[in-house]
Design a protein around this motif. Structure first.
Motif, short mmCIF file in Angstrom:
data_model
loop_
_atom_site.label_atom_id
_atom_site.label_comp_id
_atom_site.label_asym_id
_atom_site.label_seq_id
_atom_site.Cartn_x
_atom_site.Cartn_y
_atom_site.Cartn_z
N CYS A 62 0.73 -1.23 0.15
CA CYS A 62 0.09 0.06 0.11
C CYS A 62 0.94 1.15 -0.05
CB CYS A 62 -0.84 0.21 1.19
SG CYS A 62 -1.93 -1.51 1.37
N SER A 63 0.50 2.24 -1.17
CA SER A 63 1.21 3.35 -0.89
C SER A 63 0.47 4.28 0.01
CB SER A 63 1.27 4.07 -2.37
OG SER A 63 1.67 5.34 -2.28
N ILE A 64 1.06 4.64 1.11
CA ILE A 64 0.14 5.14 2.22
C ILE A 64 -0.25 6.54 2.00
CG2 ILE A 64 1.89 6.18 3.74
CD1 ILE A 64 0.66 4.56 5.99
N GLN A 65 0.49 7.18 1.19
CA GLN A 65 0.09 8.73 0.74
C GLN A 65 -1.15 8.61 -0.24
OE1 GLN A 65 3.36 10.13 -1.18
NE2 GLN A 65 2.64 9.49 -3.39
N ASP A 66 -1.47 7.37 -0.87
CA ASP A 66 -2.86 7.50 -1.51
C ASP A 66 -3.86 7.02 -0.87
OD1 ASP A 66 -1.32 8.32 -3.83
OD2 ASP A 66 -0.77 6.22 -4.23
N LEU A 67 -3.78 6.73 0.35
CA LEU A 67 -4.90 5.88 0.97
C LEU A 67 -5.40 6.77 2.25
CD1 LEU A 67 -3.67 2.35 1.57
CD2 LEU A 67 -5.14 3.32 -0.39
N SER A 68 -6.98 6.85 2.44
CA SER A 68 -7.50 7.44 3.69
C SER A 68 -7.18 6.38 4.90
CB SER A 68 -8.93 7.58 3.48
OG SER A 68 -9.66 6.43 3.45
N GLU A 69 -7.48 7.00 5.87
CA GLU A 69 -7.54 6.03 7.25
C GLU A 69 -8.58 4.93 7.24
OE1 GLU A 69 -5.75 4.87 10.84
OE2 GLU A 69 -5.30 6.42 9.69
N LYS A 70 -9.59 5.12 6.82
CA LYS A 70 -10.60 4.07 6.70
C LYS A 70 -10.18 2.94 5.81
CE LYS A 70 -15.66 3.29 5.42
NZ LYS A 70 -16.59 4.13 4.89
N GLU A 71 -9.60 3.27 4.51
CA GLU A 71 -8.99 2.33 3.62
C GLU A 71 -7.90 1.52 4.08
OE1 GLU A 71 -10.11 4.49 -0.64
OE2 GLU A 71 -8.17 5.18 0.56
N ILE A 72 -7.01 2.08 4.98
CA ILE A 72 -5.81 1.61 5.64
C ILE A 72 -6.50 0.61 6.58
CG2 ILE A 72 -4.11 1.63 7.37
CD1 ILE A 72 -3.45 4.59 5.82
N ASN A 73 -7.57 1.05 7.22
CA ASN A 73 -7.93 0.09 8.11
C ASN A 73 -8.85 -1.30 7.65
OD1 ASN A 73 -7.45 2.06 10.12
ND2 ASN A 73 -9.36 2.70 10.44
N GLN A 74 -9.38 -1.05 6.31
CA GLN A 74 -9.88 -2.13 5.95
C GLN A 74 -8.77 -3.09 5.22
OE1 GLN A 74 -12.42 0.81 3.26
NE2 GLN A 74 -13.72 -1.32 3.06
N TYR A 75 -7.76 -2.49 4.64
CA TYR A 75 -6.63 -3.50 4.25
C TYR A 75 -5.80 -4.24 5.32
CZ TYR A 75 -6.84 -1.29 -0.47
OH TYR A 75 -7.09 -0.90 -1.52
N VAL A 76 -5.80 -3.59 6.44
CA VAL A 76 -5.16 -4.36 7.85
C VAL A 76 -6.18 -5.33 8.16
CG1 VAL A 76 -4.57 -3.90 10.38
CG2 VAL A 76 -3.71 -2.25 8.40
N ARG A 77 -7.49 -5.07 8.37
CA ARG A 77 -8.55 -6.09 8.93
C ARG A 77 -8.47 -7.07 7.91
NH1 ARG A 77 -12.73 -3.01 8.64
NH2 ARG A 77 -12.34 -2.26 10.68
#
Length: 470
Positions: A212-227
């Motif tokens: 994941c390129s973290i600069q392109d993602l929102s916190e909600k999207e990061i949470n979804q990928y982690v989950r």
């Protein structure tokens, strides 16, 4: 935490360990046998049998030393220079320990130069096999198309694009890009970031790693990928946009010159420590439930029922480890049973019952969470779990890396932030920032003694009454 799915290279590590132990002991036996014919391998007198004693000693110190310098942690992206560095470090450490053994048992008649020759032979054999296995795996990936790791890349930042080029150019690394998702115009893209979630659902058994390129993602999207990564046991990696984002809270690996972050395996998630902490949680929770909740629940059931209609327990959804949602239990302290989204109980809240004010003041309402501990959703001590709506809100005010790191351990009934005064209602941004600061400190400095200290201080605060417990 690193997951390994559908690959057989993991067998190589135990085989290498067994080979290395055989080499150091076969060579040692020959060295001792030919230098002192009076030493026998199968002696009845254990303490006088230097061969047998060295066998045990060498196995123990080899396993310990290789563990602490990560001698066997060689990955597909590990450079040849790093492998040589590991061999040299292990040669030095094991050499010192070998000479130490001979120093203690002066009856061993072996010259220092013979010992040095023994070490050279050992590490030539060990180093040769280590390098051979390294190149064999590379050849398998290039020519036989085996030992591949299926990945998807999310985002189109500069570092993400460079990483894609490395994966495509260096076939020996064995990374097979299955799909690329980006919101920018990219001819190689398989769709938007939103499309990636549908793709993952369709291919949940065919994705080993998500980058994941973290600069392109929102916190909600990061949470979804982690989950998703946690539920499907695949690895998730974060690609930072600059080197300034590197932090000890994340493990940093370098793919050529590109830094890639993954969630660090903290002390709390170490397999041995997890056993100790889980054992402590179970024993402590059973004691509380047998000697406290067994009679307290009956008394509170009567008092709560006399004042208001509704159940004894109140349950509400909270965010747990790796953003996993679970129902958290409390003694009901309000005259309502339905959760109000995004509303902490405030001071002099009209929803509070009289008995509710008392049990909240003394933190008694939290005691049913020992049920959550036994179920495995929570720990006795850890970062406090937030309501789902607050998890998203707070993430916008906290450093993104810190907030992800906070959710890499089980939440607790009590925690370091709570005993330091950062509990309950969040009135200012400073409150949540300091709460997370203490949570991170706890995660990075965990020990059973720290847990016991926090539990003891929590008990003292409950007896005295906490000004923020309302």
């Amino acid at each position: 935490m690193e997951y390994k799915r559908g690959r057989y290279s993991w067998i190589l590590r135990p085989l290498l360990i067994i080979f290395d132990l055989l080499i150091i002991n076969i060579f040692a036996y020959n060295l001792l046998h030919f230098n002192n014919q009076n030493l026998y391998f199968f002696s009845i007198d254990f303490l006088n049998n230097k061969n047998l004693l060295y066998l045990i000693y060498s196995i123990v110190v080899w396993l310990l030393s290789t563990y602490f310098i990560n001698f066997y942690k060689v990955y597909r992206y590990t450079s040849l220079l790093n492998i040589f560095s590991l061999i040299i470090k292990q040669f030095f450490v094991y050499g010192v320990l070998t000479y130490a053994f001979e120093g203690v048992f002066r009856s061993i008649n072996v010259e220092a130069k013979e010992t040095f020759r023994y070490l050279i032979y050992c590490f030539l054999a060990i180093g040769f096999i280590k390098l051979l296995s390294y190149y064999i795996l590379k050849s398998i990936r290039v020519y036989l198309k085996g030992n591949l790791r299926n990945i998807i890349v999310i985002g189109s930042g500069e570092s993400a694009n460079e990483l894609k080029k490395i994966f495509r150019k260096r076939k020996e690394l064995g990374y097979n890009i299955k799909a690329i998702f980006s919101n920018s115009e990219d001819k190689n893209s398989s769709g938007s970031i939103e499309d990636s979630f549908a793709y993952l659902e369709r291919n949940d058994d065919n994705v080993d790693e998500i980058y994941c390129s973290i600069q392109d993602l929102s916190e909600k999207e990061i949470n979804q990928y982690v989950r998703y990564a946690n539920l499907n046991h695949c690895n998730i990696k974060f690609i930072p946009n600059t080197n300034k984002l590197l932090t000890k809270r994340f493990k940093t690996d370098y793919y050529n010159y590109i830094p890639v972050l993954s969630i660090q395996e903290v002390a709390l998630n170490n397999e041995i420590n997890k056993v100790f902490k889980r054992g402590f949680d179970i024993v402590f929770s059973l004691l509380i439930m047998v000697f406290v909740l067994s009679w307290l629940s009956i008394i509170l059931f009567i008092l709560i029922k006399l004042e208001s209609k509704g159940p004894l327990y109140y349950k509400h959804k909270r965010t747990g480890i790796n953003y996993k949602e679970f129902y958290c239990y409390k003694y009901r302290s309000l005259n309502i049973t339905k959760e109000s989204k995004g509303t902490y109980v405030k001071q002099n809240d009209k929803r509070l019952t009289r008995i509710g004010k008392f049990i909240r003041r003394k933190s008694i309402d939290e005691l049913p969470q020992f049920i959550n501990v036994l179920k495995g959703d929570m720990s006795v001590v850890g970062p406090r779990p937030h309501m789902l709506s607050y998890t998203e809100d707070y993430s916008k005010k906290i450093n993104k890396y810190n907030f992800i790191f906070r959710h890499n351990v089980k939440p607790g009934i009590t925690g370091l932030a709570q005993i330091k005064g950062y509990r309950g209602e969040i009135k200012r941004d400073k409150d949540i920032i300091n709460r997370v600061k203490y949570d991170i400190f706890y995660i990075e400095n965990w020990s059973l003694l720290l847990d016991i200290k926090i539990i003891f201080q929590t008990f003292i605060n409950a007896v005295k009454g906490d000004d923020k417990a309302y």
